[in-house]
Design a protein around this motif. Structure first.
Motif, PDB file in Angstrom:
ATOM      1  N   GLN A 171       0.828  -1.205   0.000  1.00  0.00           N
ATOM      2  CA  GLN A 171       0.000   0.000   0.000  1.00  0.00           C
ATOM      3  C   GLN A 171       0.861   1.253   0.000  1.00  0.00           C
ATOM      4  N   GLN A 172       1.904   1.253   0.832  1.00  0.00           N
ATOM      5  CA  GLN A 172       2.822   2.394   0.866  1.00  0.00           C
ATOM      6  C   GLN A 172       3.543   2.543  -0.471  1.00  0.00           C
ATOM      7  N   ALA A 173       3.943   1.421  -1.049  1.00  0.00           N
ATOM      8  CA  ALA A 173       4.640   1.470  -2.332  1.00  0.00           C
ATOM      9  C   ALA A 173       3.783   2.127  -3.404  1.00  0.00           C
ATOM     10  N   ASN A 174       2.514   1.743  -3.481  1.00  0.00           N
ATOM     11  CA  ASN A 174       1.621   2.334  -4.477  1.00  0.00           C
ATOM     12  C   ASN A 174       1.419   3.824  -4.231  1.00  0.00           C
ATOM     13  N   THR A 175       1.283   4.200  -2.964  1.00  0.00           N
ATOM     14  CA  THR A 175       1.109   5.613  -2.627  1.00  0.00           C
ATOM     15  C   THR A 175       2.320   6.428  -3.060  1.00  0.00           C
ATOM     16  N   HIS A 176       3.489   5.917  -2.771  1.00  0.00           N
ATOM     17  CA  HIS A 176       4.699   6.674  -3.089  1.00  0.00           C
ATOM     18  C   HIS A 176       5.018   6.661  -4.584  1.00  0.00           C
ATOM     19  N   LEU A 177       4.626   5.626  -5.282  1.00  0.00           N
ATOM     20  CA  LEU A 177       4.786   5.649  -6.736  1.00  0.00           C
ATOM     21  C   LEU A 177       3.891   6.726  -7.345  1.00  0.00           C
ATOM     22  N   THR A 178       2.692   6.894  -6.795  1.00  0.00           N
ATOM     23  CA  THR A 178       1.799   7.964  -7.251  1.00  0.00           C
ATOM     24  C   THR A 178       2.431   9.324  -6.991  1.00  0.00           C
ATOM     25  N   GLU A 179       3.069   9.487  -5.835  1.00  0.00           N
ATOM     26  CA  GLU A 179       3.734  10.748  -5.510  1.00  0.00           C
ATOM     27  C   GLU A 179       4.912  10.996  -6.433  1.00  0.00           C
ATOM     28  N   HIS A 180       5.654   9.941  -6.769  1.00  0.00           N
ATOM     29  CA  HIS A 180       6.749  10.094  -7.730  1.00  0.00           C
ATOM     30  C   HIS A 180       6.211  10.569  -9.077  1.00  0.00           C
ATOM     31  N   GLN A 181       5.074  10.018  -9.488  1.00  0.00           N
ATOM     32  CA  GLN A 181       4.475  10.433 -10.755  1.00  0.00           C
ATOM     33  C   GLN A 181       4.105  11.910 -10.721  1.00  0.00           C
ATOM     34  N   ARG A 182       3.501  12.360  -9.624  1.00  0.00           N
ATOM     35  CA  ARG A 182       3.149  13.780  -9.475  1.00  0.00           C
ATOM     36  C   ARG A 182       4.393  14.653  -9.501  1.00  0.00           C
ATOM     37  N   LEU A 183       5.449  14.174  -8.885  1.00  0.00           N
ATOM     38  CA  LEU A 183       6.695  14.923  -8.854  1.00  0.00           C
ATOM     39  C   LEU A 183       7.279  15.072 -10.254  1.00  0.00           C
ATOM     40  N   LEU A 184       7.302  13.981 -11.008  1.00  0.00           N
ATOM     41  CA  LEU A 184       7.838  14.035 -12.372  1.00  0.00           C
ATOM     42  C   LEU A 184       6.973  14.913 -13.267  1.00  0.00           C
ATOM     43  N   ASP A 185       5.663  14.887 -13.071  1.00  0.00           N
ATOM     44  CA  ASP A 185       4.780  15.755 -13.852  1.00  0.00           C
ATOM     45  C   ASP A 185       5.076  17.230 -13.554  1.00  0.00           C
TER      46      ASP A 185
END
Length: 225
Positions: free
Chosen positions: A179-193
C-alpha cells in the motif's frame, strides 16, 4: 583511444584502508551492520583479509562520518541513532530534497526527464511483479538524481551526504508495504509531472510532503517494535 591525460588512464588502485572503509560504510549505510554493533578491529581484519592498520584507519574515517563512535574499553561501535535523530534526519532531507526538486524544475532537460521517467517506470514494473525489495534502492537513485539535477555544484553533494549519514534497515523500508509502495509511486508520478511542467512550487511541495510521509512511516514502525 584514451588520451594520455585521461582519468581512466591514470586511475589509482584502491588502498586497503579505502577498501575497508567502503565495505564498512556500505554495510552500515544499508544496516547490514545494525546500530549498537561493536566493531572489533582484529575480527574485521581477518574477515576482510587485511592487517589491523587499514582497519583502524577506516574506523577513524567512519568516526568522522559520525557512523561509529569510540568509547573507553569498548572500542568502535556503530552509532544507534535516537528517535529525535530520526525525526531530524527526515526534516533535513525534506528541506534539501525539496529545494533540489524546486531547482530541478527550473533547469531539467528533456533527456534528464526521460531518464527519470525510465527509472520510475522500472519501479512501477517491479512493484507490479511483486519485486518490492528492489524499490528502496531505485527510489534512492531517483531522489538523488533529482537533487543532482537541481544542485549540481553543492546541493546534490549535501543530499548524498545526508542520505549516507542515517542507515535504513532493509526490513524498515516503506517499499516493502504494497500500500505504501503504491502511494509513493503515485507521488513520484506527481513529482515528475511537476518537473516536466517546470512548476517549482508544486515540485518542492510534493517532494517535501513525500519525504515527511516517509519519516512518519519510519517513526511509527519504530514505536511498534
Amino acid at each position: 583511444m584514451e588520451s594520455p591525460g585521461s582519468a581512466e588512464g591514470h586511475r589509482q588502485p584502491m588502498s586497503k584502508a579505502d577498501y575497508v572503509y567502503e565495505v564498512l560504510r556500505d554495510e552500515i549505510r544499508n544496516a547490514r551492520v545494525p546500530g549498537g554493533t561493536q566493531l572489533k578491529a582484529a575480527h574485521l581484519a581477518e574477515r576482510l583479509g587485511v592487517s589491523i592498520t587499514p582497519v583502524r584507519e577506516a574506523l577513524r574515517r567512519l568516526e568522522k562520518d559520525r557512523l561509529v563512535s569510540y568509547q573507553s574499553h569498548r572500542g568502535a561501535t556503530v552509532i544507534d541513532l535516537t528517535d529525535e535523530a530520526l525525526i531530524e534526519f527526515y526534516q533535513v532531507r525534506a528541506v534539501i530534497e525539496g529545494l533540489g526538486a524546486r531547482l530541478a524544475a527550473t533547469r531539467i532537460t528533456p533527456q534528464q526527464l526521460t531518464q527519470l521517467r525510465a527509472l520510475h517506470e522500472r519501479m512501477v514494473t517491479d512493484a507490479a511483479a511483486g519485486r518490492l525489495d528492489a524499490l528502496g534502492d531505485l527510489s534512492r537513485r531517483l531522489h538523488l538524481a533529482i537533487a543532482d539535477i537541481g544542485g549540481p555544484a553543492f546541493l546534490g553533494q549535501h543530499a548524498h551526504a545526508v542520505r549516507d549519514s542515517y542507515p535504513v534497515p532493509a526490513t524498515a523500508s516503506l517499499w516493502l508495504d504494497p500500500q505504501q509502495a503504491n502511494t509513493h509511486l503515485t507521488e513520484h508520478q506527481r513529482l515528475l509531472d511537476a518537473l516536466e511542467a517546470h512548476d517549482p512550487d508544486t515540485a518542492e511541495r510534493v517532494m517535501i510532503d513525500h519525504v515527511r510521509a516517509s519519516g512518519t512511516y519510519r517513526a511509527r514502525g519504530r514505536k511498534q517494535l
